[in-house]
Design an enzyme around this catalytic site. Structure first.
Site, PDB file in Angstrom:
ATOM      1  N   ASN A 110      -3.840   8.927   4.502  1.00 15.63           N
ATOM      2  CA  ASN A 110      -2.592   8.372   5.038  1.00 15.63           C
ATOM      3  C   ASN A 110      -2.500   8.411   6.562  1.00 15.63           C
ATOM      4  O   ASN A 110      -1.942   7.498   7.184  1.00 15.63           O
ATOM      5  CB  ASN A 110      -1.393   9.143   4.481  1.00 15.63           C
ATOM      6  CG  ASN A 110      -1.249   8.996   2.978  1.00 15.63           C
ATOM      7  OD1 ASN A 110      -1.682   7.995   2.401  1.00 15.63           O
ATOM      8  ND2 ASN A 110      -0.635   9.980   2.337  1.00 15.63           N
ATOM      9  N   ARG A 118       0.823  -1.217   0.000  1.00 11.93           N
ATOM     10  CA  ARG A 118       0.000   0.000   0.000  1.00 11.93           C
ATOM     11  C   ARG A 118       0.856   1.267   0.000  1.00 11.93           C
ATOM     12  O   ARG A 118       0.516   2.272  -0.638  1.00 11.93           O
ATOM     13  CB  ARG A 118      -0.923   0.002   1.226  1.00 11.93           C
ATOM     14  CG  ARG A 118      -1.897   1.151   1.233  1.00 11.93           C
ATOM     15  CD  ARG A 118      -2.937   0.962   2.325  1.00 11.93           C
ATOM     16  NE  ARG A 118      -3.966   1.998   2.282  1.00 11.93           N
ATOM     17  CZ  ARG A 118      -4.301   2.736   3.325  1.00 11.93           C
ATOM     18  NH1 ARG A 118      -3.704   2.560   4.500  1.00 11.93           N
ATOM     19  NH2 ARG A 118      -5.252   3.640   3.213  1.00 11.93           N
ATOM     20  N   HIS A 170      -6.200  -6.033  -2.145  1.00 11.34           N
ATOM     21  CA  HIS A 170      -7.020  -6.134  -0.923  1.00 11.34           C
ATOM     22  C   HIS A 170      -7.300  -7.607  -0.577  1.00 11.34           C
ATOM     23  O   HIS A 170      -8.178  -7.894   0.224  1.00 11.34           O
ATOM     24  CB  HIS A 170      -8.323  -5.337  -1.065  1.00 11.34           C
ATOM     25  CG  HIS A 170      -8.112  -3.848  -1.053  1.00 11.34           C
ATOM     26  ND1 HIS A 170      -9.135  -2.953  -1.228  1.00 11.34           N
ATOM     27  CD2 HIS A 170      -6.987  -3.099  -0.872  1.00 11.34           C
ATOM     28  CE1 HIS A 170      -8.642  -1.711  -1.162  1.00 11.34           C
ATOM     29  NE2 HIS A 170      -7.342  -1.778  -0.957  1.00 11.34           N
ATOM     30  N   HIS A 192       0.407   4.490  -2.459  1.00 12.06           N
ATOM     31  CA  HIS A 192       0.181   5.851  -1.982  1.00 12.06           C
ATOM     32  C   HIS A 192       1.338   6.783  -2.319  1.00 12.06           C
ATOM     33  O   HIS A 192       1.162   7.999  -2.360  1.00 12.06           O
ATOM     34  CB  HIS A 192      -0.120   5.858  -0.482  1.00 12.06           C
ATOM     35  CG  HIS A 192      -1.525   5.434  -0.169  1.00 12.06           C
ATOM     36  ND1 HIS A 192      -2.280   5.985   0.831  1.00 12.06           N
ATOM     37  CD2 HIS A 192      -2.324   4.502  -0.755  1.00 12.06           C
ATOM     38  CE1 HIS A 192      -3.484   5.418   0.861  1.00 12.06           C
ATOM     39  NE2 HIS A 192      -3.520   4.507  -0.087  1.00 12.06           N
TER      40      HIS A 192
HETATM   41  C1  HEM Z   1      -9.227   1.337  -5.853  1.00  9.82           C
HETATM   42  C2  HEM Z   1      -9.129   2.269  -4.935  1.00  9.82           C
HETATM   43  C3  HEM Z   1      -8.669   1.983  -3.543  1.00  9.82           C
HETATM   44  C4  HEM Z   1      -9.260   2.409  -2.402  1.00  9.82           C
HETATM   45  C5  HEM Z   1     -10.516   3.282  -2.307  1.00  9.82           C
HETATM   46  C6  HEM Z   1      -8.512   1.866  -1.300  1.00  9.82           C
HETATM   47  C7  HEM Z   1      -8.783   2.105   0.034  1.00  9.82           C
HETATM   48  C8  HEM Z   1      -8.188   1.457   1.076  1.00  9.82           C
HETATM   49  C9  HEM Z   1      -8.554   1.620   2.452  1.00  9.82           C
HETATM   50  C10 HEM Z   1      -9.644   2.557   2.965  1.00  9.82           C
HETATM   51  C11 HEM Z   1      -7.775   0.796   3.188  1.00  9.82           C
HETATM   52  C12 HEM Z   1      -7.816   0.599   4.705  1.00  9.82           C
HETATM   53  C13 HEM Z   1      -7.154   1.728   5.417  1.00  9.82           C
HETATM   54  C14 HEM Z   1      -7.425   1.717   6.905  1.00  9.82           C
HETATM   55  O1  HEM Z   1      -8.467   1.231   7.343  1.00  9.82           O
HETATM   56  O2  HEM Z   1      -6.562   2.222   7.672  1.00  9.82           O
HETATM   57  C15 HEM Z   1      -6.919   0.100   2.276  1.00  9.82           C
HETATM   58  C16 HEM Z   1      -5.980  -0.840   2.640  1.00  9.82           C
HETATM   59  C17 HEM Z   1      -5.089  -1.423   1.770  1.00  9.82           C
HETATM   60  N1  HEM Z   1      -4.933  -1.105   0.434  1.00  9.82           N
HETATM   61 FE1  HEM Z   1      -6.227  -0.036  -0.683  1.00  9.82          FE
HETATM   62  N2  HEM Z   1      -7.473   1.133  -1.790  1.00  9.82           N
HETATM   63  C18 HEM Z   1      -7.510   1.190  -3.147  1.00  9.82           C
HETATM   64  C19 HEM Z   1      -6.601   0.622  -4.014  1.00  9.82           C
HETATM   65  C20 HEM Z   1      -5.457  -0.030  -3.615  1.00  9.82           C
HETATM   66  C21 HEM Z   1      -4.334  -0.333  -4.472  1.00  9.82           C
HETATM   67  C22 HEM Z   1      -4.229   0.076  -5.936  1.00  9.82           C
HETATM   68  C23 HEM Z   1      -3.432  -1.010  -3.713  1.00  9.82           C
HETATM   69  C24 HEM Z   1      -2.083  -1.545  -4.095  1.00  9.82           C
HETATM   70  C25 HEM Z   1      -1.761  -1.971  -5.293  1.00  9.82           C
HETATM   71  C26 HEM Z   1      -3.989  -1.120  -2.385  1.00  9.82           C
HETATM   72  C27 HEM Z   1      -3.413  -1.799  -1.341  1.00  9.82           C
HETATM   73  C28 HEM Z   1      -3.931  -1.865  -0.067  1.00  9.82           C
HETATM   74  C29 HEM Z   1      -3.418  -2.757   0.960  1.00  9.82           C
HETATM   75  C30 HEM Z   1      -2.349  -3.801   0.778  1.00  9.82           C
HETATM   76  C31 HEM Z   1      -4.140  -2.459   2.119  1.00  9.82           C
HETATM   77  C32 HEM Z   1      -3.925  -3.068   3.527  1.00  9.82           C
HETATM   78  C33 HEM Z   1      -2.839  -2.270   4.203  1.00  9.82           C
HETATM   79  C34 HEM Z   1      -2.462  -2.707   5.609  1.00  9.82           C
HETATM   80  O3  HEM Z   1      -2.961  -3.696   6.122  1.00  9.82           O
HETATM   81  O4  HEM Z   1      -1.613  -2.006   6.195  1.00  9.82           O
HETATM   82  N3  HEM Z   1      -5.196  -0.486  -2.352  1.00  9.82           N
HETATM   83  N4  HEM Z   1      -7.164   0.531   1.000  1.00  9.82           N
END
Ligand code: HEM
Ligand SMILES: *[C@@H]1O[C@H](CO)[C@@H](O)[C@H](O)[C@H]1NC(C)=O
Ligand SMILES: *[C@@H]1O[C@H](CO)[C@@H](O)[C@H](O)[C@H]1NC(C)=O
Ligand SMILES: *[C@@H]1O[C@H](CO)[C@@H](O)[C@H](O)[C@H]1NC(C)=O
Length: 326
Positions: A102, A70, A201, A74
């Protein structure tokens, strides 16, 4: 008649050739100085160093692999992959770390700092923080069971960061499909790239406050799944309680994310919209049936995301510490 049509055919094929040639020049110059062998001579220890630090971070806490993937997203979405997200806020400088998407959410800064300090011992002043983030995301994906790809390198680090740019560029989890497609398109990524990248995800966790509305108010959600998630995410408390994004195999990079969507078990609103009777449904079905197609599209899209606006040549700098400009 025959003559006219043959000369117009050769004219149009000439135009096609010219267009293709221009396209080739254009696409190759936009990432002209990124290459897979960029540090082969200057820092042969690079790949081994990154991998060993990422490996021990994941051994300590498996979620860190997700956090590093992630972090890459970002960073790259905000003015390209330039390590801008790593710059720490100070009394006078407000960068990207405090931006809405973030703040108290993005993780992995310390892992990158650890990699950087090891690299500064073996090849000082050579490897950019931006490239470390790119390699760490790839290695994390592989270590959690996902695909391998060769990363392009040679990016330089920004001297600054913009909270405003981060808030404007990063997608919201309240988005509709068309908003998500539009947001990725503005970064040169296709709808297919967006759906494939969302497949990350399949790992990692999210906070109650980001999915509360979905589990209490939305209708395209599996009832027993909603009830299960409500237990750890009450209506009015527990904002920061965590739940895995993939209900089946939260620590493995696989295609279960797409199977969940087909069963109405996507946890974020922005996850479930990808399978909600709109244009992306067929791709979700494809990825849920064909892990190999998902893996290869995911790897291709990660390479494309890494190509967003690279700083090369004399732009930017090679930071000594990733958390502040030199
Ligand atoms: C399509 C639009 C996307 C949205 C709206 C989105 C939104 C989010 C949100 C809200 C979270 C949780 C944050 C939290 O609760 O603190 C999350 C977690 C995550 N996102 Fe996305 N995301 C998107 C696309 C992506 C992309 C493109 C990637 C990487 C290629 C990605 C990788 C991740 C990962 C791996 C997590 C878990 C992180 C952790 O456990 O520390 N996301 N995302
Ligand atoms: C980030 O979160 C902290 C703790 O919740 C808060 O004090 C701070 O004001 C937030 N930063 C920004 C820039 O909103
Ligand atoms: C559900 O939707 C209503 C109406 O929009 C809203 O007031 C309420 O806060 C939502 N509930 C949750 C748990 O988000
Ligand atoms: C590539 O590097 C050269 C020399 O290091 C530099 O002059 C040029 O601007 C760079 N190209 C791009 C696209 O940044």
């Amino acid at each position: 008649m025959a003559r006219t049509s043959s000369s117009s055919t050769s004219f149009s094929s000439y135009m096609v050739t010219v267009t293709l040639a221009l396209l080739l020049i254009y696409t190759s110059s936009s990432s002209a100085n990124l290459s897979t062998d960029f540090y082969d001579k200057s820092c042969p220890q690079l790949f081994g160093t990154v991998k060993s630090v990422v490996q021990s971070a994941i051994a300590e806490e498996r979620r860190m692999g997700a956090s590093l993937v992630r972090l890459f997203f970002h960073d790259c979405f905000v003015k390209g992959c330039d390590a801008s997200i790593l710059l720490e806020d100070t009394a006078t400088f407000k960068g990207e770390q405090g931006a809405g998407p973030n703040n108290n959410s993005v993780r992995g800064y310390n892992v990158v700092a650890k990699i950087k300090s090891k690299l500064e011992k073996v090849c000082p002043g050579i490897v950019s923080c931006a490239d470390i983030v790119v390699i760490a995301a790839r290695d994390s994906t592989v270590l959690l069971g996902g695909p391998y790809w060769k990363v392009k390198l040679g990016r330089r680090d920004s001297k600054t960061a913009s909270m405003n740019a981060a808030e404007k560029s990063l997608p919201s989890d309240r988005s509709s499909v068309s908003q998500l497609i539009q947001r990725f398109k503005s970064k040169g990524l296709s709808a297919t790239d967006m759906v494939a990248l969302s497949g990350s995800h399949t790992i990692g966790q999210t906070k109650c406050k980001t999915f509360r509305d979905r589990i209490y108010n939305e209708t395209n959600i599996d009832k027993s799944f909603a009830t299960m998630r409500q237990k750890m995410c009450p209506v009015a408390t527990g904002d920061d309680n965590l739940a895995p994004l993939d209900v089946q195999t939260p620590n493995v990079f696989d295609n279960n994310y797409y199977k969940n969507l087909m069963n109405k078990k996507g946890l974020l609103h922005s996850d479930q919209v990808l399978f909600s009777g709109e244009s992306t449904d067929s791709l979700v079905r494809t990825y849920s049936n064909n892990p190999d197609i998902f893996f290869s599209d995911f790897a291709a899209a990660m390479i494309k995301m890494g190509d967003i606006d690279p700083r090369t040549g004399s732009h930017g700098e090679i930071r000594k510490k990733c958390s502040r400009p030199n």
